[in-house]
Design an enzyme around this catalytic site. Structure first.
Site, PDB file in Angstrom:
ATOM      1  N   VAL A  11       0.877  -1.178   0.000  1.00  0.00           N
ATOM      2  CA  VAL A  11       0.000   0.000   0.000  1.00  0.00           C
ATOM      3  C   VAL A  11       0.906   1.217   0.000  1.00  0.00           C
ATOM      4  O   VAL A  11       2.006   1.195   0.541  1.00  0.00           O
ATOM      5  CB  VAL A  11      -0.949   0.054   1.225  1.00  0.00           C
ATOM      6  CG1 VAL A  11      -2.027  -0.999   1.128  1.00  0.00           C
ATOM      7  CG2 VAL A  11      -0.178  -0.089   2.518  1.00  0.00           C
ATOM      8  N   SER A  12       0.432   2.290  -0.617  1.00  0.00           N
ATOM      9  CA  SER A  12       1.271   3.473  -0.742  1.00  0.00           C
ATOM     10  C   SER A  12       0.911   4.583   0.230  1.00  0.00           C
ATOM     11  O   SER A  12       1.634   5.554   0.357  1.00  0.00           O
ATOM     12  CB  SER A  12       1.190   4.022  -2.180  1.00  0.00           C
ATOM     13  OG  SER A  12      -0.138   4.353  -2.495  1.00  0.00           O
TER      14      SER A  12
END
Length: 283
Positions: free
Chosen positions: A9-10
């Site tokens: 996930v960013s």
């Protein structure tokens, strides 16, 4: 077949939605069970962007895939953009993995890259992913530019002497403690009187006004050259692409964005003194 899964996930916002690490893990476990595959390991990069390959677990996974005694034959991701949003990286690493007998599989985008149709489809997915990344960056910069023009905070450390104030999604500054404000004003007055960064830092350290706080000349000079203390908000001084200083015409300056700590007269006197010292050093 033995596989590993790669989860990424960013941002915190993304982690709160359907692409959270637990959601990806659950989906990939279900996908592996449906195919009778065994998950022998997992690699996780949290708050990491896929537009770069500088991701710790991603690189560890690539390294493990190249070992002669590797324990897996495929890397399974939720979507190809979890693996990479950069077409060049995607092609390079997939070719490297294929050389070592490891394939990359998307649980939600099942394609057979060994067929002409599958190759075309996967290439289109990579292009769409990169377009999304470029467009997102463009929209983000546009939003930050508008935010900065209104005098709001666009990220980074809050300058000494100020505190963050958040109203909804907007962030600005308020004055810090009286002690901090007076300390900043003292720096400007000393500089206006002709003292340099070393002398000011030494004097502040001797006074030890804020217990445990040690001043370096570079820190003092950074404060003296920061227009934030005039109540201005300056953004876009450096390029987001390469970090180089932008031309002043590209700077976004918001006047009276927050309470000033020094007035224009003291600021001008300080800048004139600093410039005079710089000129004297070059002669």
């Amino acid at each position: 077949m033995n596989i590993v899964i790669y989860l990424r996930v960013s941002s915190e916002q993304q982690a709160e939605r359907e692409l959270s690490i637990p959601a990806q893990r659950e989906a990939l476990q279900r996908y592996a069970d449906e195919h009778g595959w065994s998950i022998v390991d997992e690699y996780v990069d949290e708050a990491k962007s896929a537009k770069t390959d500088a991701r710790p677990d991603f690189q560890r996974m690539i390294g493990d895939a190249q070992k002669t005694d590797k324990q897996f034959d495929a890397i399974v991701v939720h979507k190809f953009d979890r693996f990479s949003r950069n077409r060049a990286d995607h092609a390079i690493y997939k070719a490297l993995l294929k050389k070592h007998g490891v394939t990359v599989v998307s649980a939600s985008e099942p394609v057979d890259a060994d067929t002409p149709h599958g190759f075309l489809l996967e290439s289109m997915l990579e292009v769409i992913s990169e377009f999304y990344n470029v467009n997102l960056r463009h929209e983000t910069l546009k939003g930050m530019r508008e935010n900065a023009s209104q005098g709001f905070h666009c990220g980074g450390r809050v300058p000494f002497g100020y505190r963050r104030v958040q109203t909804g999604r907007k962030v600005t500054y308020e004055l810090g403690t009286d002690q901090e404000v007076k300390l900043v004003q003292q720096m400007f007055h000393m500089a206006a009187e002709g003292h340099g960064g070393k002398r000011i830092a030494r004097e502040l350290n001797q006074q030890n006004i804020i217990e445990g706080k040690r001043w370096a000349p570079s820190t003092v000079l950074a404060i003296l050259n920061n227009a934030v203390y005039l109540g201005k908000r300056v953004w876009n001084k450096k390029s987001e692409a390469d970090g180089k200083k932008n031309d002043m015409s590209e700077w976004i300056v918001a006047e009276n964005a927050h309470p000033a700590i020094v007035d224009q007269q003291l600021w001008d006197a300080t800048q004139a003194s600093l410039m005079a010292r710089k000129i004297n050093k070059t002669h």
